[in-house]
Every structure is written in C-alpha cells, then in structure tokens.
Design a protein around this motif. Structure first.
Motif, PDB file in Angstrom:
ATOM      1  N   UNK A 148       0.824  -1.202   0.000  1.00 13.46           N
ATOM      2  CA  UNK A 148       0.000   0.000   0.000  1.00 13.46           C
ATOM      3  C   UNK A 148       0.863   1.258   0.000  1.00 13.46           C
ATOM      4  N   UNK A 149       1.926   1.251   0.806  1.00 11.76           N
ATOM      5  CA  UNK A 149       2.806   2.422   0.873  1.00 11.76           C
ATOM      6  C   UNK A 149       3.423   2.707  -0.491  1.00 11.76           C
ATOM      7  N   UNK A 150       3.826   1.650  -1.183  1.00 14.74           N
ATOM      8  CA  UNK A 150       4.430   1.841  -2.501  1.00 14.74           C
ATOM      9  C   UNK A 150       3.410   2.437  -3.473  1.00 14.74           C
ATOM     10  N   UNK A 151       2.183   1.929  -3.429  1.00 13.47           N
ATOM     11  CA  UNK A 151       1.148   2.451  -4.323  1.00 13.47           C
ATOM     12  C   UNK A 151       0.803   3.898  -3.988  1.00 13.47           C
ATOM     13  N   UNK A 152       0.824   4.243  -2.708  1.00 20.04           N
ATOM     14  CA  UNK A 152       0.582   5.641  -2.325  1.00 20.04           C
ATOM     15  C   UNK A 152       1.651   6.543  -2.931  1.00 20.04           C
ATOM     16  N   UNK A 153       2.905   6.117  -2.851  1.00 19.87           N
ATOM     17  CA  UNK A 153       3.986   6.914  -3.432  1.00 19.87           C
ATOM     18  C   UNK A 153       3.830   7.026  -4.951  1.00 19.87           C
ATOM     19  N   UNK A 154       3.331   5.970  -5.579  1.00 20.66           N
ATOM     20  CA  UNK A 154       3.048   6.044  -7.012  1.00 20.66           C
ATOM     21  C   UNK A 154       1.964   7.079  -7.292  1.00 20.66           C
ATOM     22  N   UNK A 155       0.935   7.082  -6.466  1.00 14.84           N
ATOM     23  CA  UNK A 155      -0.141   8.066  -6.624  1.00 14.84           C
ATOM     24  C   UNK A 155       0.399   9.492  -6.491  1.00 14.84           C
ATOM     25  N   UNK A 156       1.411   9.667  -5.651  1.00 21.57           N
ATOM     26  CA  UNK A 156       1.962  11.002  -5.410  1.00 21.57           C
ATOM     27  C   UNK A 156       2.989  11.414  -6.458  1.00 21.57           C
ATOM     28  N   UNK A 157       3.318  10.509  -7.371  1.00 18.91           N
ATOM     29  CA  UNK A 157       4.203  10.873  -8.468  1.00 18.91           C
ATOM     30  C   UNK A 157       5.615  10.334  -8.395  1.00 18.91           C
ATOM     31  N   UNK A 158       5.933   9.508  -7.386  1.00 15.26           N
ATOM     32  CA  UNK A 158       7.278   8.934  -7.322  1.00 15.26           C
ATOM     33  C   UNK A 158       7.431   7.891  -8.422  1.00 15.26           C
ATOM     34  N   UNK A 159       8.507   7.937  -9.205  1.00 19.96           N
ATOM     35  CA  UNK A 159       8.711   6.890 -10.211  1.00 19.96           C
ATOM     36  C   UNK A 159       9.079   5.571  -9.542  1.00 19.96           C
ATOM     37  N   UNK A 160       9.060   4.503 -10.315  1.00 19.09           N
ATOM     38  CA  UNK A 160       9.495   3.219  -9.777  1.00 19.09           C
ATOM     39  C   UNK A 160      10.960   3.317  -9.352  1.00 19.09           C
ATOM     40  N   UNK A 161      11.256   2.851  -8.159  1.00 19.56           N
ATOM     41  CA  UNK A 161      12.622   2.871  -7.632  1.00 19.56           C
ATOM     42  C   UNK A 161      12.966   1.469  -7.137  1.00 19.56           C
ATOM     43  N   UNK A 162      14.255   1.165  -6.961  1.00 21.74           N
ATOM     44  CA  UNK A 162      14.637  -0.176  -6.504  1.00 21.74           C
ATOM     45  C   UNK A 162      14.104  -0.484  -5.103  1.00 21.74           C
TER      46      UNK A 162
END
Length: 418
Positions: A166-180
């Motif tokens: 969920x945290x990763x998807x939230x960051x995606x919603x906020x505009x963070x690109x995919x990161x390692x």
C-alpha cells in the motif's frame, strides 16, 4: 516447469519462522510469528546494503518501521541521507527525518519508533507530493522493506497486512517513479518461491549478513491504488487513505450498487467532491438522501453513507448518469449527460429494476432522450423509457436544492407507495 516449489504466503511465513527458530537466529521482540521478525545479523545486513550503488546514489531512503530494519534507518541518517518512514499501520502519513536535525551519535535513537517524532516531521501527503514534484531527482531513491519470507525470484511475503504494498502504491499516486526495492533478512527467511498477487511488492535485492542477491525479478511492481479492491473499512483504519482520496478526488468516483430485480434504482447526476473523496454515494455535507430514504420508509433507520451496501437488502440500488466527480452540476456539460445516458439505459436493461428514479429533471431528460428544454413534471412519467420499467423523477437530494424538503419527502413517500 523447473520443479521449483512455490509456497503460499502463509506457508512461506511458517517456513521462515521455523527456520529462524532452528538457526537460533530470532531475537526480540518475541514471539516472531505474526510480525516482521528481528534476527541476529541485522546490523551486518545493513552494512552490506550500504555497498549497493543504488543506496550510495540515493538522496533519501524510505525504510519500514520494523525492528530488524532499525540498523538500516540509523545508517541512513549516519550517512547523511534523508530518512522517510511510514507511520505504523498507516495510521498517519510519512515521517521525514533530515540528517542535519540529528546530533552525531543519536542516529539510532532518532530512527527508533519511540523517538522519531522528536527528530522528524510528519508530512501530509500533499506536502510529500510537492516534495516529489519539485525535486530534480527522486527524493526517495531506494525503498527498504521488511519481509517475513522472500524468494530469489523477488517474491516477498510480509506479515500479511499489505502495508508495504500500500505504501508503494501511495507513493506512485503522489508521483514517485518506480525505484529499486531491497529487503534485509536472515538466510533462514529465504524460500524457493512464493505465490503472489498482482498488488504485491516484489524486491530487487535480498540482503543477508553474508550475501547480496540481485533477484532480477520479472514480477511487476504495483502501480496506483486499486480503490475498487479495498474494503470500506480500510478508509477508517488507515486515515492516510482518506487523505489520499481527498487529494485525488477529481480522479475518483463512487461504486454502483446494482443487483438484478431491484425494487428501486436511484440515479444521481454524478458524485460530488465529498462522495468521491470517501468513496460513498450521497456523502456530501447535509445531503438529504439518507434522511429521505428513512423518513419515507425505505430503511428502518437512517443509514450513513458508508453503510450503503445495506440498501441492497431493501431492494434499493444506486448509480449515476455521469461517473466523473465534480464540485457541482454546473461543471458538467449536457453532452456528458447524453453520453452517460446510453450507459445508464444499458444498466437498466441488464438489471431490470421495477422503478428507476432519476434525481433531477436533466438526468431524466438525458435518460429519456428528450431535449434539454423539454417540460418535465415530478413523479411518475407518462411513458416509460424502457418497457416494463417505471420512470420516476424526483429532485436532487443535495442540501443546495431549491425544492423544499417537504416536497422532496412527499415525492419519496409517493415513490414508496408505488
């Protein structure tokens, strides 16, 4: 098939917990079952993580708040990087600890759950989105997650509550690109393979005290949040999701409540801002829909918007002619209503309610294929749009309606008697 054993997530966790006990590698807090287990060698795993080029290049690192990753969190601050931590169980937003705010020698204390608030600042999702948007490089260049069990394929099992995903998807919603994505574990936590779901977060690196495994995973990272898959209670237990919906309300909508053979299907014009934010129909401040339903006898008590699923028990459904959320009807075009009417007629054909209630004269005009200026009276319409289904027109239940409440209540009572 290569003969590799693929475990369920529950089996993988059980194998990892048993392996830690057998290796006598588990350490406080106990019991390790049901949590991200702490292990002997967590400090050495953190030091090995430090060798990753992705770690060295990252300006900031997001690390989960569990005990085995405390050495990682302290190391991030010691290395002059910004530490991002999610609040436990997503009860709040994210905590940012900047290294310049931590006196030398206090990094481990600052990175602990009990003291991070003293050294860090809680970021609203809006603030975090602005940080991400304004940065030339991703402010979070690496994410470190805890794992109950992990596989060389990159498949991972957490403690079973889905917070890392969920945290990763939230960051995606906020505009963070995919990161390692990296995880630090004991070797006993590595299993052959794990069956995962589409929303599960895979890892790119598995770091143990003695080994770095680049998984080169083929598993896709989750994207944005699949709101339709969330349980309504998730918005109550994870306030950060409510904050995210409020931030992203223009991209969201509400769910249809549909079933075959409904007695009454209510059709709104479109979700308002509040309804889209919370994900429930007719949730705007002062909206009279739920009061009208109760006082007209459709429900034995006044339901709250989050209890909307109960309507199906009473033969009542809800949909909208336009799914796009807006601040008000004035933001919709007539063309949108006409386009939405085609889909609405198809829903009515499919589910065959006894009565379809169009909440607003323009909703009815579009549904019935009338002109925008056609004269329409409240109540039952003289000819059905679809054979065998009664058309009933009632005013919008919004608190901003100019139709007196008593008039609207009388129409709902008339509807109830049909």
């Amino acid at each position: 098939m290569d003969g590799r054993v693929i475990l369920s997530k529950a089996q993988a966790r059980a194998a990892a917990y048993a392996g830690l006990h057998e290796a006598k590698a588990a350490r406080f807090p106990f019991p390790i079952e049901g949590r991200i287990p702490n292990f002997i060698g967590a400090e050495a795993a953190a030091q090995r993580l430090r060798q990753l080029p992705e770690y060295q290049a990252a300006q900031g690192v997001k690390v989960n708040p569990d005990a085995p990753q405390l050495p990682v969190r302290a190391m991030v601050l010691r290395d002059g990087k910004t530490l991002y931590m999610p609040s436990p169980r997503l009860r709040g937003a994210f905590i940012r600890i900047r290294p310049e705010r931590v006196p030398p020698g206090q990094e481990r204390l600052a990175a602990s759950l009990s003291h991070c608030g003293k050294y860090g600042e809680e970021l609203t999702l809006k603030a975090l989105a602005e940080i991400i948007r304004a940065a030339d490089e991703p402010p979070i260049g690496l994410i470190v997650v805890g794992s109950a069990a992990v596989a060389p394929t990159g498949a991972r099992a957490g403690k079973g509550e889905g917070y890392a995903d969920m945290e990763y998807s939230i960051l995606q919603e906020l505009g963070l690109p995919h990161v390692p994505i990296a995880t630090t574990v004991h070797p006993a936590q590595i299993v052959p393979d794990i069956a995962v779901d589409a929303h599960d977060l895979p890892v790119d690196y598995i770091i143990t005290p003695t080994e770095t495994i680049a998984t080169k995973t083929c598993l896709p990272k989750p994207g944005r949040i699949a709101w339709e898959l969330l349980d309504p209670g998730d918005l109550e237990t994870m306030p950060v999701l409510r904050e995210l919906r409020e931030l992203k309300w223009e991209e969201l909508s509400t769910r249809d409540l549909l079933a075959h053979g409904l007695d009454v299907l209510f059709v709104g014009i479109n979700p308002g801002r509040k309804s889209a934010s919370v994900g429930h129909n007719f949730a705007g401040p002062g909206n009279h829909f739920w009061r009208l339903l109760h006082e007209a006898g459709f429900t034995p008590r006044k339901l709250a918007p989050h209890e909307e699923d109960e309507l199906l028990r009473y033969g009542v459904g809800i949909t909208n002619i336009v799914s796009r959320a807006s601040r008000g009807e004035h933001e919709l075009t007539w063309e949108e209503l006409v386009a939405g009417a085609a889909g609405l007629r198809e829903k009515v054909r499919r589910f065959r309610p006894r009565v379809v209630v169009l909440l607003g004269k323009n909703v009815y005009r579009a549904y019935a294929g009338l002109s925008r200026s056609a004269a329409v009276e409240w109540g039952v319409q003289p000819a059905p749009t679809l054979e065998g289904v009664i058309d009933f027109v009632a005013p919008n239940p919004s608190a901003r309606s100019t139709v007196p409440y008593e008039t609207r209540l009388n129409l709902f009572r008339l509807l109830r008697r049909l």
